[in-house]
Write a protein that holds these residues in place. Structure first.
Motif, PDB file in Angstrom:
ATOM      1  N   ILE A  20      37.205   8.599  53.809  1.00 14.24           N
ATOM      2  CA  ILE A  20      36.027   9.403  54.155  1.00 14.24           C
ATOM      3  C   ILE A  20      36.059  10.724  53.387  1.00 14.24           C
ATOM      4  O   ILE A  20      35.056  11.159  52.827  1.00 14.24           O
ATOM      5  CB  ILE A  20      35.952   9.637  55.677  1.00 14.24           C
ATOM      6  N   TRP A  21      37.218  11.354  53.341  1.00 14.49           N
ATOM      7  CA  TRP A  21      37.369  12.629  52.639  1.00 14.49           C
ATOM      8  C   TRP A  21      36.990  12.486  51.169  1.00 14.49           C
ATOM      9  O   TRP A  21      36.226  13.296  50.627  1.00 14.49           O
ATOM     10  CB  TRP A  21      38.805  13.125  52.782  1.00 14.49           C
ATOM     11  N   TYR A  22      37.531  11.457  50.486  1.00 19.05           N
ATOM     12  CA  TYR A  22      37.231  11.255  49.074  1.00 19.05           C
ATOM     13  C   TYR A  22      35.759  10.907  48.859  1.00 19.05           C
ATOM     14  O   TYR A  22      35.132  11.364  47.901  1.00 19.05           O
ATOM     15  CB  TYR A  22      38.143  10.182  48.471  1.00 19.05           C
ATOM     16  N   GLN A  23      35.182  10.112  49.752  1.00 13.80           N
ATOM     17  CA  GLN A  23      33.769   9.767  49.619  1.00 13.80           C
ATOM     18  C   GLN A  23      32.888  11.006  49.765  1.00 13.80           C
ATOM     19  O   GLN A  23      31.852  11.119  49.104  1.00 13.80           O
ATOM     20  CB  GLN A  23      33.386   8.694  50.633  1.00 13.80           C
ATOM     21  N   GLU A  24      33.287  11.941  50.613  1.00 16.78           N
ATOM     22  CA  GLU A  24      32.527  13.184  50.762  1.00 16.78           C
ATOM     23  C   GLU A  24      32.534  14.008  49.473  1.00 16.78           C
ATOM     24  O   GLU A  24      31.654  14.844  49.259  1.00 16.78           O
ATOM     25  CB  GLU A  24      33.059  14.010  51.927  1.00 16.78           C
ATOM     26  N   LEU A  25      33.523  13.769  48.604  1.00 22.13           N
ATOM     27  CA  LEU A  25      33.585  14.448  47.306  1.00 22.13           C
ATOM     28  C   LEU A  25      32.816  13.680  46.235  1.00 22.13           C
ATOM     29  O   LEU A  25      32.785  14.097  45.079  1.00 22.13           O
ATOM     30  CB  LEU A  25      35.035  14.626  46.858  1.00 22.13           C
ATOM     31  N   GLY A  26      32.222  12.536  46.608  1.00 21.57           N
ATOM     32  CA  GLY A  26      31.419  11.759  45.664  1.00 21.57           C
ATOM     33  C   GLY A  26      32.103  10.556  45.065  1.00 21.57           C
ATOM     34  O   GLY A  26      31.535   9.879  44.216  1.00 21.57           O
ATOM     35  N   PHE A  27      33.329  10.257  45.484  1.00 20.31           N
ATOM     36  CA  PHE A  27      34.014   9.075  44.982  1.00 20.31           C
ATOM     37  C   PHE A  27      33.359   7.840  45.604  1.00 20.31           C
ATOM     38  O   PHE A  27      32.925   7.870  46.746  1.00 20.31           O
ATOM     39  CB  PHE A  27      35.492   9.093  45.364  1.00 20.31           C
ATOM     40  N   GLN A  28      33.317   6.742  44.851  1.00 14.42           N
ATOM     41  CA  GLN A  28      32.710   5.505  45.329  1.00 14.42           C
ATOM     42  C   GLN A  28      33.790   4.451  45.553  1.00 14.42           C
ATOM     43  O   GLN A  28      34.631   4.220  44.671  1.00 14.42           O
ATOM     44  CB  GLN A  28      31.709   4.970  44.294  1.00 14.42           C
ATOM     45  N   VAL A  29      33.777   3.799  46.725  1.00 15.55           N
ATOM     46  CA  VAL A  29      34.745   2.741  47.007  1.00 15.55           C
ATOM     47  C   VAL A  29      34.411   1.534  46.135  1.00 15.55           C
ATOM     48  O   VAL A  29      33.308   1.007  46.182  1.00 15.55           O
ATOM     49  CB  VAL A  29      34.738   2.338  48.495  1.00 15.55           C
ATOM     50  N   ALA A  30      35.368   1.115  45.321  1.00 10.67           N
ATOM     51  CA  ALA A  30      35.190  -0.047  44.449  1.00 10.67           C
ATOM     52  C   ALA A  30      35.844  -1.288  45.034  1.00 10.67           C
ATOM     53  O   ALA A  30      35.417  -2.408  44.774  1.00 10.67           O
ATOM     54  CB  ALA A  30      35.776   0.235  43.066  1.00 10.67           C
ATOM     55  N   PHE A  31      36.907  -1.084  45.840  1.00  4.86           N
ATOM     56  CA  PHE A  31      37.637  -2.208  46.417  1.00  4.86           C
ATOM     57  C   PHE A  31      38.392  -1.729  47.646  1.00  4.86           C
ATOM     58  O   PHE A  31      38.955  -0.644  47.645  1.00  4.86           O
ATOM     59  CB  PHE A  31      38.630  -2.776  45.397  1.00  4.86           C
ATOM     60  N   ARG A  32      38.397  -2.559  48.680  1.00  2.00           N
ATOM     61  CA  ARG A  32      39.175  -2.277  49.892  1.00  2.00           C
ATOM     62  C   ARG A  32      40.225  -3.358  50.056  1.00  2.00           C
ATOM     63  O   ARG A  32      39.887  -4.534  50.183  1.00  2.00           O
ATOM     64  CB  ARG A  32      38.272  -2.265  51.122  1.00  2.00           C
ATOM     65  N   GLY A  33      41.488  -2.952  50.055  1.00  2.00           N
ATOM     66  CA  GLY A  33      42.586  -3.872  50.310  1.00  2.00           C
ATOM     67  C   GLY A  33      43.088  -3.656  51.718  1.00  2.00           C
ATOM     68  O   GLY A  33      42.539  -2.841  52.463  1.00  2.00           O
ATOM     69  N   GLY A  34      44.137  -4.338  52.111  1.00  2.00           N
ATOM     70  CA  GLY A  34      44.666  -4.202  53.457  1.00  2.00           C
ATOM     71  C   GLY A  34      45.000  -2.773  53.826  1.00  2.00           C
ATOM     72  O   GLY A  34      44.467  -2.222  54.775  1.00  2.00           O
ATOM     73  N   SER A  35      45.873  -2.140  53.060  1.00  2.00           N
ATOM     74  CA  SER A  35      46.281  -0.764  53.367  1.00  2.00           C
ATOM     75  C   SER A  35      45.965   0.177  52.213  1.00  2.00           C
ATOM     76  O   SER A  35      46.569   1.228  52.080  1.00  2.00           O
ATOM     77  CB  SER A  35      47.778  -0.718  53.672  1.00  2.00           C
ATOM     78  N   TYR A  36      45.015  -0.220  51.380  1.00  4.14           N
ATOM     79  CA  TYR A  36      44.644   0.658  50.262  1.00  4.14           C
ATOM     80  C   TYR A  36      43.175   0.507  49.907  1.00  4.14           C
ATOM     81  O   TYR A  36      42.528  -0.467  50.301  1.00  4.14           O
ATOM     82  CB  TYR A  36      45.528   0.395  49.041  1.00  4.14           C
ATOM     83  N   GLN A  37      42.677   1.502  49.171  1.00  5.61           N
ATOM     84  CA  GLN A  37      41.307   1.479  48.659  1.00  5.61           C
ATOM     85  C   GLN A  37      41.311   2.030  47.247  1.00  5.61           C
ATOM     86  O   GLN A  37      42.097   2.915  46.916  1.00  5.61           O
ATOM     87  CB  GLN A  37      40.374   2.314  49.546  1.00  5.61           C
ATOM     88  N   VAL A  38      40.415   1.480  46.432  1.00  6.82           N
ATOM     89  CA  VAL A  38      40.274   1.908  45.049  1.00  6.82           C
ATOM     90  C   VAL A  38      38.906   2.559  44.895  1.00  6.82           C
ATOM     91  O   VAL A  38      37.908   2.017  45.361  1.00  6.82           O
ATOM     92  CB  VAL A  38      40.417   0.710  44.082  1.00  6.82           C
ATOM     93  N   PHE A  39      38.880   3.720  44.235  1.00  8.88           N
ATOM     94  CA  PHE A  39      37.650   4.476  44.042  1.00  8.88           C
ATOM     95  C   PHE A  39      37.315   4.597  42.565  1.00  8.88           C
ATOM     96  O   PHE A  39      38.199   4.753  41.734  1.00  8.88           O
ATOM     97  CB  PHE A  39      37.799   5.910  44.578  1.00  8.88           C
ATOM     98  N   THR A  40      36.031   4.584  42.257  1.00  5.43           N
ATOM     99  CA  THR A  40      35.573   4.975  40.932  1.00  5.43           C
ATOM    100  C   THR A  40      35.129   6.428  41.023  1.00  5.43           C
ATOM    101  O   THR A  40      34.702   6.893  42.077  1.00  5.43           O
ATOM    102  CB  THR A  40      34.406   4.093  40.441  1.00  5.43           C
ATOM    103  N   ILE A  41      35.247   7.121  39.896  1.00  3.71           N
ATOM    104  CA  ILE A  41      34.910   8.528  39.844  1.00  3.71           C
ATOM    105  C   ILE A  41      33.947   8.750  38.687  1.00  3.71           C
ATOM    106  O   ILE A  41      34.341   8.624  37.523  1.00  3.71           O
ATOM    107  CB  ILE A  41      36.170   9.410  39.662  1.00  3.71           C
ATOM    108  N   GLY A  42      32.688   9.024  38.993  1.00  3.58           N
ATOM    109  CA  GLY A  42      31.694   9.261  37.950  1.00  3.58           C
ATOM    110  C   GLY A  42      31.646   8.130  36.946  1.00  3.58           C
ATOM    111  O   GLY A  42      31.660   6.964  37.310  1.00  3.58           O
ATOM    112  N   ASN A  43      31.644   8.482  35.665  1.00  2.00           N
ATOM    113  CA  ASN A  43      31.608   7.489  34.595  1.00  2.00           C
ATOM    114  C   ASN A  43      32.986   7.234  34.009  1.00  2.00           C
ATOM    115  O   ASN A  43      33.101   6.592  32.975  1.00  2.00           O
ATOM    116  CB  ASN A  43      30.666   7.955  33.475  1.00  2.00           C
ATOM    117  N   GLY A  44      34.024   7.769  34.666  1.00  2.00           N
ATOM    118  CA  GLY A  44      35.377   7.612  34.149  1.00  2.00           C
ATOM    119  C   GLY A  44      35.872   6.176  34.218  1.00  2.00           C
ATOM    120  O   GLY A  44      35.436   5.391  35.052  1.00  2.00           O
ATOM    121  N   GLY A  45      36.776   5.840  33.341  1.00  2.00           N
ATOM    122  CA  GLY A  45      37.312   4.487  33.298  1.00  2.00           C
ATOM    123  C   GLY A  45      38.577   4.290  34.105  1.00  2.00           C
ATOM    124  O   GLY A  45      39.052   3.174  34.238  1.00  2.00           O
ATOM    125  N   VAL A  46      39.148   5.365  34.631  1.00  2.55           N
ATOM    126  CA  VAL A  46      40.392   5.256  35.391  1.00  2.55           C
ATOM    127  C   VAL A  46      40.100   5.500  36.864  1.00  2.55           C
ATOM    128  O   VAL A  46      39.705   6.595  37.246  1.00  2.55           O
ATOM    129  CB  VAL A  46      41.451   6.269  34.898  1.00  2.55           C
TER     130      VAL A  46
END
Length: 112
Positions: A20-46
């Motif tokens: 929730i904290w990262y999403q409030e900064l504009g990060f987008q959830v790209a994948f949700r795993g069991g105990s982890y989540q992956v975010f995309t940041i703007g147009n960045g590739g990492v």
């Protein structure tokens, strides 16, 4: 052998709360795993991965550095929303500052 950096991973105490904290900064959830989540940041590739686990130190030794075109605006916006930030620094070619998430993970923003 290696082609690119795939992600930067940070350990957090509560993945849902941190998400929730990262999403409030504009990060987008790209994948949700069991105990982890992956975010995309703007147009960045990492992407950024947060993984739930034990937080054993006050500051992590690995941290991502985010690029911004308007570092002063980014700095002020983070301060406005209550994010802990260090002072802006300039090393002669790079302006940067650190900021900290809710688990005290160090992150950095730069403009060069």
């Amino acid at each position: 052998m290696f082609e690119r950096i795939d992600t930067v991973c940070l350990t957090v105490s509560n993945v849902e709360r941190s998400s929730i904290w990262y999403q409030e900064l504009g990060f987008q959830v790209a994948f949700r795993g069991g105990s982890y989540q992956v975010f995309t940041i703007g147009n960045g590739g990492v992407p950024l991965t947060i993984e739930e686990g034990s937080i054993s130190s006050n500051e992590n030794s690995t941290y991502p550095i985010f690029f911004t075109k308007d570092i002063k605006s980014t700095y002020l916006k983070l301060k406005e929303i209550g994010v802990e930030v260090t002072e802006l620094q300039d090393d002669g070619g790079n302006t940067f500052f650190d900021f900290y998430d809710i688990d005290n993970n160090k992150l950095q923003v730069c403009f060069w």
